[in-house]
Design a protein around this motif. Sequence first.
Motif, PDB file in Angstrom:
ATOM      1  N   HIS A   1       0.839  -1.202   0.000  1.00 24.32           N
ATOM      2  CA  HIS A   1       0.000   0.000   0.000  1.00 24.32           C
ATOM      3  C   HIS A   1       0.874   1.254   0.000  1.00 24.32           C
ATOM      4  CE1 HIS A   1      -4.059   1.672   0.647  1.00 24.32           C
ATOM      5  NE2 HIS A   1      -3.430   2.651   1.267  1.00 24.32           N
ATOM      6  N   TRP A   2       1.928   1.227   0.792  1.00 24.36           N
ATOM      7  CA  TRP A   2       2.872   2.353   0.859  1.00 24.36           C
ATOM      8  C   TRP A   2       3.531   2.570  -0.498  1.00 24.36           C
ATOM      9  CZ3 TRP A   2       4.545   5.753   4.746  1.00 24.36           C
ATOM     10  CH2 TRP A   2       5.726   6.448   4.463  1.00 24.36           C
ATOM     11  N   ALA A   3       4.009   1.490  -1.109  1.00 20.01           N
ATOM     12  CA  ALA A   3       4.698   1.596  -2.399  1.00 20.01           C
ATOM     13  C   ALA A   3       3.795   2.198  -3.465  1.00 20.01           C
ATOM     14  CB  ALA A   3       5.195   0.219  -2.842  1.00 20.01           C
ATOM     15  N   ASP A   4       2.502   1.871  -3.409  1.00 16.01           N
ATOM     16  CA  ASP A   4       1.553   2.318  -4.422  1.00 16.01           C
ATOM     17  C   ASP A   4       1.038   3.731  -4.163  1.00 16.01           C
ATOM     18  OD1 ASP A   4      -0.006   2.019  -6.734  1.00 16.01           O
ATOM     19  OD2 ASP A   4      -1.747   1.415  -5.550  1.00 16.01           O
ATOM     20  N   HIS A   5       0.845   4.109  -2.889  1.00 16.73           N
ATOM     21  CA  HIS A   5       0.188   5.372  -2.579  1.00 16.73           C
ATOM     22  C   HIS A   5       1.086   6.437  -1.945  1.00 16.73           C
ATOM     23  CE1 HIS A   5      -3.236   2.570  -2.869  1.00 16.73           C
ATOM     24  NE2 HIS A   5      -3.944   3.626  -3.193  1.00 16.73           N
TER      25      HIS A   5
ATOM     26  N   ASP B   1      17.087  -4.322   2.198  1.00 10.44           N
ATOM     27  CA  ASP B   1      17.343  -4.034   0.786  1.00 10.44           C
ATOM     28  C   ASP B   1      16.428  -4.859  -0.105  1.00 10.44           C
ATOM     29  OD1 ASP B   1      19.330  -2.264   1.496  1.00 10.44           O
ATOM     30  OD2 ASP B   1      20.958  -3.708   1.235  1.00 10.44           O
ATOM     31  N   ALA B   2      16.185  -6.103   0.273  1.00 10.51           N
ATOM     32  CA  ALA B   2      15.320  -6.979  -0.522  1.00 10.51           C
ATOM     33  C   ALA B   2      13.892  -6.432  -0.562  1.00 10.51           C
ATOM     34  CB  ALA B   2      15.326  -8.395   0.055  1.00 10.51           C
ATOM     35  N   GLU B   3      13.400  -5.931   0.574  1.00  9.17           N
ATOM     36  CA  GLU B   3      12.051  -5.359   0.622  1.00  9.17           C
ATOM     37  C   GLU B   3      11.974  -4.100  -0.240  1.00  9.17           C
ATOM     38  OE1 GLU B   3      10.390  -6.604   5.033  1.00  9.17           O
ATOM     39  OE2 GLU B   3      11.854  -4.979   4.874  1.00  9.17           O
ATOM     40  N   GLU B   4      13.015  -3.282  -0.176  1.00  9.03           N
ATOM     41  CA  GLU B   4      13.020  -2.048  -0.967  1.00  9.03           C
ATOM     42  C   GLU B   4      13.035  -2.363  -2.458  1.00  9.03           C
ATOM     43  OE1 GLU B   4      15.332   2.249  -0.933  1.00  9.03           O
ATOM     44  OE2 GLU B   4      15.753   0.767   0.625  1.00  9.03           O
ATOM     45  N   THR B   5      13.776  -3.398  -2.841  1.00  7.20           N
ATOM     46  CA  THR B   5      13.801  -3.816  -4.247  1.00  7.20           C
ATOM     47  C   THR B   5      12.432  -4.319  -4.680  1.00  7.20           C
ATOM     48  OG1 THR B   5      16.135  -4.431  -4.098  1.00  7.20           O
ATOM     49  CG2 THR B   5      14.859  -5.418  -5.894  1.00  7.20           C
ATOM     50  N   GLU B   6      11.776  -5.083  -3.822  1.00  7.57           N
ATOM     51  CA  GLU B   6      10.423  -5.573  -4.138  1.00  7.57           C
ATOM     52  C   GLU B   6       9.459  -4.412  -4.317  1.00  7.57           C
ATOM     53  OE1 GLU B   6       6.832  -8.300  -2.170  1.00  7.57           O
ATOM     54  OE2 GLU B   6       8.809  -8.233  -1.208  1.00  7.57           O
ATOM     55  N   MET B   7       9.608  -3.380  -3.508  1.00  9.11           N
ATOM     56  CA  MET B   7       8.719  -2.232  -3.580  1.00  9.11           C
ATOM     57  C   MET B   7       8.848  -1.480  -4.902  1.00  9.11           C
ATOM     58  SD  MET B   7       9.114  -0.800   0.325  1.00  9.11           S
ATOM     59  CE  MET B   7       7.839   0.453   0.259  1.00  9.11           C
ATOM     60  N   GLN B   8      10.030  -1.504  -5.487  1.00  8.66           N
ATOM     61  CA  GLN B   8      10.238  -0.818  -6.759  1.00  8.66           C
ATOM     62  C   GLN B   8       9.325  -1.371  -7.847  1.00  8.66           C
ATOM     63  OE1 GLN B   8      14.444  -1.096  -7.560  1.00  8.66           O
ATOM     64  NE2 GLN B   8      14.999   0.099  -5.750  1.00  8.66           N
ATOM     65  N   HIS B   9       8.999  -2.654  -7.754  1.00  6.20           N
ATOM     66  CA  HIS B   9       8.090  -3.265  -8.732  1.00  6.20           C
ATOM     67  C   HIS B   9       6.635  -2.926  -8.441  1.00  6.20           C
ATOM     68  CE1 HIS B   9      11.429  -5.527 -10.392  1.00  6.20           C
ATOM     69  NE2 HIS B   9      11.742  -5.944  -9.187  1.00  6.20           N
ATOM     70  N   LEU B  10       6.367  -2.405  -7.240  1.00  8.65           N
ATOM     71  CA  LEU B  10       5.000  -2.068  -6.847  1.00  8.65           C
ATOM     72  C   LEU B  10       4.709  -0.576  -6.996  1.00  8.65           C
ATOM     73  CD1 LEU B  10       4.905  -4.183  -3.547  1.00  8.65           C
ATOM     74  CD2 LEU B  10       3.894  -4.806  -5.749  1.00  8.65           C
ATOM     75  N   ASN B  11       5.756   0.224  -7.278  1.00  7.33           N
ATOM     76  CA  ASN B  11       5.558   1.666  -7.431  1.00  7.33           C
ATOM     77  C   ASN B  11       4.738   1.987  -8.679  1.00  7.33           C
ATOM     78  OD1 ASN B  11       8.946   2.240  -6.311  1.00  7.33           O
ATOM     79  ND2 ASN B  11       7.076   2.327  -5.103  1.00  7.33           N
ATOM     80  N   PRO B  12       3.934   3.045  -8.616  1.00  4.61           N
ATOM     81  CA  PRO B  12       3.174   3.460  -9.815  1.00  4.61           C
ATOM     82  C   PRO B  12       4.123   3.790 -10.959  1.00  4.61           C
ATOM     83  CG  PRO B  12       2.430   4.643  -7.860  1.00  4.61           C
ATOM     84  CD  PRO B  12       3.683   3.925  -7.471  1.00  4.61           C
TER      85      PRO B  12
ATOM     86  N   ALA C   1       4.897   6.280  -1.660  1.00  4.47           N
ATOM     87  CA  ALA C   1       6.330   6.355  -1.993  1.00  4.47           C
ATOM     88  C   ALA C   1       6.660   7.495  -2.952  1.00  4.47           C
ATOM     89  CB  ALA C   1       6.800   5.026  -2.581  1.00  4.47           C
ATOM     90  N   THR C   2       5.694   7.972  -3.728  1.00  7.42           N
ATOM     91  CA  THR C   2       5.962   9.055  -4.674  1.00  7.42           C
ATOM     92  C   THR C   2       6.535  10.269  -3.964  1.00  7.42           C
ATOM     93  OG1 THR C   2       4.148   8.299  -6.090  1.00  7.42           O
ATOM     94  CG2 THR C   2       4.934  10.543  -6.437  1.00  7.42           C
ATOM     95  N   CYS C   3       6.021  10.573  -2.779  1.00  8.32           N
ATOM     96  CA  CYS C   3       6.523  11.711  -1.997  1.00  8.32           C
ATOM     97  C   CYS C   3       7.468  11.285  -0.878  1.00  8.32           C
ATOM     98  CB  CYS C   3       5.355  12.498  -1.384  1.00  8.32           C
ATOM     99  SG  CYS C   3       4.259  13.255  -2.600  1.00  8.32           S
ATOM    100  N   HIS C   4       7.171  10.144  -0.246  1.00  8.49           N
ATOM    101  CA  HIS C   4       7.927   9.738   0.943  1.00  8.49           C
ATOM    102  C   HIS C   4       9.096   8.806   0.640  1.00  8.49           C
ATOM    103  CE1 HIS C   4       5.375  11.549   4.009  1.00  8.49           C
ATOM    104  NE2 HIS C   4       4.320  11.166   3.319  1.00  8.49           N
ATOM    105  N   ALA C   5       9.186   8.275  -0.590  1.00 11.99           N
ATOM    106  CA  ALA C   5      10.192   7.282  -1.000  1.00 11.99           C
ATOM    107  C   ALA C   5       9.867   5.928  -0.391  1.00 11.99           C
ATOM    108  CB  ALA C   5      11.614   7.701  -0.624  1.00 11.99           C
ATOM    109  N   ASN C   6      10.334   4.880  -1.030  1.00 14.23           N
ATOM    110  CA  ASN C   6      10.071   3.528  -0.522  1.00 14.23           C
ATOM    111  C   ASN C   6      10.601   3.339   0.892  1.00 14.23           C
ATOM    112  OD1 ASN C   6       8.681   2.461  -2.758  1.00 14.23           O
ATOM    113  ND2 ASN C   6      10.589   2.001  -3.825  1.00 14.23           N
ATOM    114  N   ASN C   7      11.757   3.949   1.176  1.00 12.40           N
ATOM    115  CA  ASN C   7      12.381   3.755   2.496  1.00 12.40           C
ATOM    116  C   ASN C   7      11.943   4.794   3.526  1.00 12.40           C
ATOM    117  OD1 ASN C   7      13.710   6.056   1.687  1.00 12.40           O
ATOM    118  ND2 ASN C   7      15.742   5.099   1.582  1.00 12.40           N
ATOM    119  N   GLY C   8      11.015   5.690   3.142  1.00 18.56           N
ATOM    120  CA  GLY C   8      10.501   6.677   4.082  1.00 18.56           C
ATOM    121  C   GLY C   8      11.355   7.920   4.250  1.00 18.56           C
TER     122      GLY C   8
END
Length: 204
Positions: free
Chosen positions: A77-81, A161-172, A83-90
């Motif tokens: 949910h974070w990656a999709d909604h 790092d693995a979670e952050e990489t996974e999130m990149q595929h979930l970003n809009p 991360a555009t402003c907050h980044a995947n890592n916050g």
Amino acid sequence: MKRILLVVSAGLLLVVIGCALYASRMIHRGFGTRTAPGSVEASLAMTMRDMAIPSRYKAMRNFVAVTPDVVHEGMAHWADHCATCHANNGSGDTMYGKTMYPRPPDMRQKDTQEMSDGELYYTIKNGVRLSGMPAFGDPADDDVDSWKLVVFIRHLPQLTDAEETEMQHLNPKSPDEIREEKEEEDFLKGDARSATPATTMHHH
């Protein structure tokens, strides 16, 4: 009594002078969003944010259990909604985050992590005035997705790092990124077709 009035008057005078000097500097510098907020503005923004949250939320605890599945759902949910402003890592280190005013806070740091569950939930649901933080979800619903986001925000300091990489595929993805991915996919499919052996011809 006279001494107290004198001290109070002097204090007020210093505040007025300080505000005048600060306003003068701001007018000279301008009010663009490319310049990072000064310490006074940052402190004022944090104070206003804290004051805007109703007291009943300050002691509210998250009713959603912290499980790997819940962390993962909050992460998606974070990656999709968010991360555009907050980044995947916050961190807030994004194209939009770096030019917002005030800047999105680094969600991994104590200013955010020390907020109560209810304060984080209220901020997600209602946004923050005079900032780029919008309100999410139906205000009448006590939605689980926002509580799952609270769980993920607590997880941000331990993000791998693995979670952050996974999130990149979930970003809009932008239309240009979608087109590029399709062109690459079509190209690879074309290579696969060209590598397929031709059908053997049968001679009579």
